[in-house]
Design a protein around this motif. Structure first.
Motif, mmCIF file in Angstrom:
data_model
loop_
_atom_site.group_PDB
_atom_site.id
_atom_site.type_symbol
_atom_site.label_atom_id
_atom_site.label_comp_id
_atom_site.label_asym_id
_atom_site.label_seq_id
_atom_site.Cartn_x
_atom_site.Cartn_y
_atom_site.Cartn_z
ATOM 1 N N PHE A 1 18.356 30.181 23.258
ATOM 2 C CA PHE A 1 18.335 31.708 23.356
ATOM 3 C C PHE A 1 18.084 32.282 24.818
ATOM 4 O O PHE A 1 18.090 33.460 24.917
ATOM 5 N N VAL A 2 17.776 31.530 25.668
ATOM 6 C CA VAL A 2 17.342 31.906 26.948
ATOM 7 C C VAL A 2 18.441 32.199 28.039
ATOM 8 O O VAL A 2 19.470 31.423 27.970
ATOM 9 N N ASN A 3 18.561 33.021 28.609
ATOM 10 C CA ASN A 3 19.406 33.712 29.737
ATOM 11 C C ASN A 3 19.288 32.707 30.754
ATOM 12 O O ASN A 3 18.106 32.450 31.334
ATOM 13 N N VAL A 4 20.262 32.012 31.419
ATOM 14 C CA VAL A 4 20.123 31.157 32.372
ATOM 15 C C VAL A 4 21.139 31.548 33.556
ATOM 16 O O VAL A 4 21.679 32.627 33.383
ATOM 17 N N ASP B 1 21.315 29.226 7.747
ATOM 18 C CA ASP B 1 20.418 28.096 7.818
ATOM 19 C C ASP B 1 21.214 27.543 9.284
ATOM 20 O O ASP B 1 20.899 26.500 9.572
ATOM 21 N N ILE B 2 21.995 28.286 9.901
ATOM 22 C CA ILE B 2 22.525 27.785 11.204
ATOM 23 C C ILE B 2 21.356 27.941 12.164
ATOM 24 O O ILE B 2 21.498 27.129 13.381
ATOM 25 N N LEU C 1 18.458 26.304 17.069
ATOM 26 C CA LEU C 1 17.109 25.927 17.857
ATOM 27 C C LEU C 1 16.914 24.385 18.144
ATOM 28 O O LEU C 1 16.647 24.195 19.302
ATOM 29 N N ALA C 2 17.534 23.662 17.258
ATOM 30 C CA ALA C 2 16.953 22.191 17.592
ATOM 31 C C ALA C 2 18.038 21.664 18.670
ATOM 32 O O ALA C 2 17.633 20.774 19.396
ATOM 33 N N THR C 3 18.872 22.346 18.999
ATOM 34 C CA THR C 3 19.877 21.728 20.310
ATOM 35 C C THR C 3 19.291 22.032 21.421
ATOM 36 O O THR C 3 19.621 21.661 22.349
ATOM 37 N N GLU D 1 25.562 26.215 22.373
ATOM 38 C CA GLU D 1 25.523 26.068 21.004
ATOM 39 C C GLU D 1 25.544 27.473 20.354
ATOM 40 O O GLU D 1 26.297 27.603 19.362
ATOM 41 N N LEU D 2 24.793 28.221 20.653
ATOM 42 C CA LEU D 2 24.394 29.521 20.168
ATOM 43 C C LEU D 2 25.920 30.411 20.602
ATOM 44 O O LEU D 2 26.441 31.135 19.810
ATOM 45 N N ALA D 3 26.547 30.012 21.813
ATOM 46 C CA ALA D 3 27.776 30.567 22.168
ATOM 47 C C ALA D 3 28.816 30.578 20.935
ATOM 48 O O ALA D 3 29.817 31.094 21.084
ATOM 49 N N LYS D 4 28.860 29.320 20.421
ATOM 50 C CA LYS D 4 29.873 29.022 19.539
ATOM 51 C C LYS D 4 29.908 29.980 18.171
ATOM 52 O O LYS D 4 30.631 30.038 17.592
ATOM 53 N N TYR D 5 28.621 30.559 18.103
ATOM 54 C CA TYR D 5 28.428 31.233 16.606
ATOM 55 C C TYR D 5 28.179 32.763 16.913
ATOM 56 O O TYR D 5 28.739 33.617 16.167
#
Length: 147
Positions: free
Chosen positions: A77-80, A104-105, A110-112, A117-121
């Motif tokens: 969730f961090v901006n890079v 439950d996503i 978080l685990a990834t 991965e976040l951008a996929k959803y």
């Protein structure tokens, strides 16, 4: 349109320890992101809230939000750097509230530890609706220097 005057109270000025840093001494932050969930936007709130015209499943959003509580690695969730060509997603809970993805996503993302991965959803949400409410600093860095 009226204008607003924001005031704050200055309580103390003191020298800081050499370890003190406004950004790196932070232990936690609390933000509010306000959503106006109605078919018609309140014109007096339009600058301060995100307008979502469709009904949100707030129970699913709360369930997903509870999955963030605790100690986690929030790398996903961090901006890079903008050089990674990954969009800046922010609206995961909105997607869950719209029932586009299940609650439950959250632990899976978080685990990834990978924002791709976040951008996929998650879609992006306008950041100007985000409001910093409080900041907790490392207490050791807030102590007055001994001299």
């Amino acid at each position: 349109m009226g204008s607003f005057l924001l005031t704050s109270e200055l309580r103390e000025i003191a020298a800081a320890t050499p370890e003190s840093h406004a950004r790196f001494s932070v232990k936690s932050k609390v933000y509010h992101y306000k959503i106006y969930n109605d078919s018609i936007m309140d014109p007096f709130r339009r600058r301060y809230v995100y307008h979502n015209a469709y009904k949100l499943n707030t129970a699913a959003m709360r369930e997903a939000a509870r999955l963030f509580i605790g100690k986690h690695d929030f790398s996903a969730f961090v901006n890079v750097s903008r050089n990674d060509r990954v969009p800046d997603p922010a609206a995961l809970l909105l997607q869950i509230g719209k029932e586009a993805i299940p609650a439950d996503i959250v632990p899976k993302i978080l685990a990834t530890r990978d924002r791709r991965e976040l951008a996929k959803y998650a879609l992006s949400a306008p950041p100007h609706r985000l409001c910093l409410v409080s900041v907790k600093y490392n207490e050791e860095h807030l102590r007055l220097p001994s001299e």
